[in-house]
Design an enzyme around this catalytic site. Structure first.
Site, PDB file in Angstrom:
ATOM      1  N   LYS A  31       0.828  -1.219   0.000  1.00 61.10           N
ATOM      2  CA  LYS A  31       0.000   0.000   0.000  1.00 61.10           C
ATOM      3  C   LYS A  31       0.853   1.256   0.000  1.00 61.10           C
ATOM      4  O   LYS A  31       0.427   2.306  -0.496  1.00 61.10           O
ATOM      5  CB  LYS A  31      -0.969  -0.023   1.189  1.00 61.10           C
ATOM      6  N   THR A  61      -3.706   6.052   3.506  1.00 62.39           N
ATOM      7  CA  THR A  61      -2.423   6.541   2.986  1.00 62.39           C
ATOM      8  C   THR A  61      -2.512   7.058   1.562  1.00 62.39           C
ATOM      9  O   THR A  61      -1.604   7.749   1.111  1.00 62.39           O
ATOM     10  CB  THR A  61      -1.347   5.451   3.067  1.00 62.39           C
TER      11      THR A  61
END
Length: 329
Positions: free
Chosen positions: A187, A244
């Protein structure tokens, strides 16, 4: 399990220490830097790495790493690329102890996950992973969030959830160590790509599309490595991506945004004191994806921009020009 040793006195280690101290645990935190130890013990604030967060006075800081090892549970909160080196001097002392790795990343030198490094350096330790959508400053201030705690079996994971649960940090148990680590690592690379879209001004629709396809390639890699696709629907996958890939608080997103705006890597990294883990993970993924035969176009594009000199706009154009295919592939 009431006592917790935290190895790593950066922002994330300090935030976890604060969260758990507020829930009544006895916390000892190890930091390499003398000024960090002094600030925590005297001013009850980690002024170098987590300024503005008043720490519970019961937190004890030390630069003697062995002082943390008497604890029931050890949280390893060193950066991913330094985890192995941090384990070597303490491997005998952590035999049969739960070692909860709180770093997200893949070793560049070996292409291995964090639990693989732990197994090689301290094979008698009990491995676990804590990962999910968290910003250290928010957790340190007592704002609510949730994480995945993964271990080799459900019973161990559930026991660690009970031991580490905080009023404002809710853990969910998983027995998928591989999936949890792949989600938490990759990620960061997708967040860099998401930041690039933001920096280029391509809009929220483009960013949503990229993040969705990023989740698909994370899941492909996790399954190829023996993980479970459904794990990526939890905190360590979808949850972490949502956070994020949409906030300038993310070091990875903000780095991608700066690249999209035309700044160079030297300019960006030269102004930072903290590690942007996605830069390292992108390099490791280039080899890992090839070895596993997994198509990861977004990760490959980020790697090409970071290490191959490909222009950010050209990378995004190349992704848009890929052949049309079914969504599930």
């Amino acid at each position: 399990m009431k006592t917790i040793g935290v190895i790593g006195g950066g922002a994330w280690g300090t935030a976890l220490a604060q969260c758990m101290a507020e829930s009544g645990r006895a916390i000892t935190i190890w930091a390499m830097e003398d000024d960090v130890v002094s600030a925590i013990n005297t001013a009850h604030e980690n002024t170098p790495f987590l300024p503005g967060v008043k720490l519970n006075p019961s937190i004890r800081a030390t630069n003697n790493i062995h002082a943390t090892l008497e604890s029931d549970i050890i949280l390893m909160v060193t950066p991913a690329q330094y985890l192995r080196a941090s384990l070597r001097p303490i491997k005998d002392a952590i035999a049969n102890k739960p070692i909860v790795i709180c770093a997200k990343g893949i070793e560049i030198s070996t292409g291995k996950l964090m639990t693989d490094a732990l197994a090689e350096e301290a094979p008698d330790a009990i491995p676990a992973i804590l990962t999910g959508p968290t910003f250290a400053a928010e957790i340190g201030r007592g704002l609510p969030s949730a994480v995945t705690i993964a271990a080799r079996d459900s019973k161990t994971a559930e026991g660690l959830c009970d031991a580490l649960a905080c009023r404002t940090l809710r853990p969910y148990a998983s027995d998928d160590l591989v999936g949890a680590q792949v989600g938490g690592s990759v990620k960061n690379v997708i967040a860099i790509a998401s930041g690039m879209i933001h920096g280029l001004g391509l809009g929220d629709s483009a960013r949503a599309a990229l993040v969705t396809r990023g989740l698909a390639e994370i899941a492909r890699l996790a399954v190829a490595m023996g993980g479970k696709r459904e794990t990526l629907m939890g905190m360590c996958g979808m949850g972490d991506l949502m956070l994020t890939c949409s906030s300038m608080q993310s070091r990875n997103f903000s780095l991608g945004a700066a690249l999209g705006e035309g700044k160079t890597m030297d300019e960006i990294l030269g102004a930072r004191t903290s590690v942007t883990e996605g830069v390292y993970t992108a390099r490791a993924l280039a080899t890992m994806a090839k070895d596993k035969g997994v198509d990861m176009p977004i990760s490959a594009a980020v790697h090409a921009c970071l290490d191959g000199g490909l222009a950010v706009r050209d990378a995004m154009t190349a992704l848009l020009e890929r052949p049309i295919k079914a969504e599930g592939k």
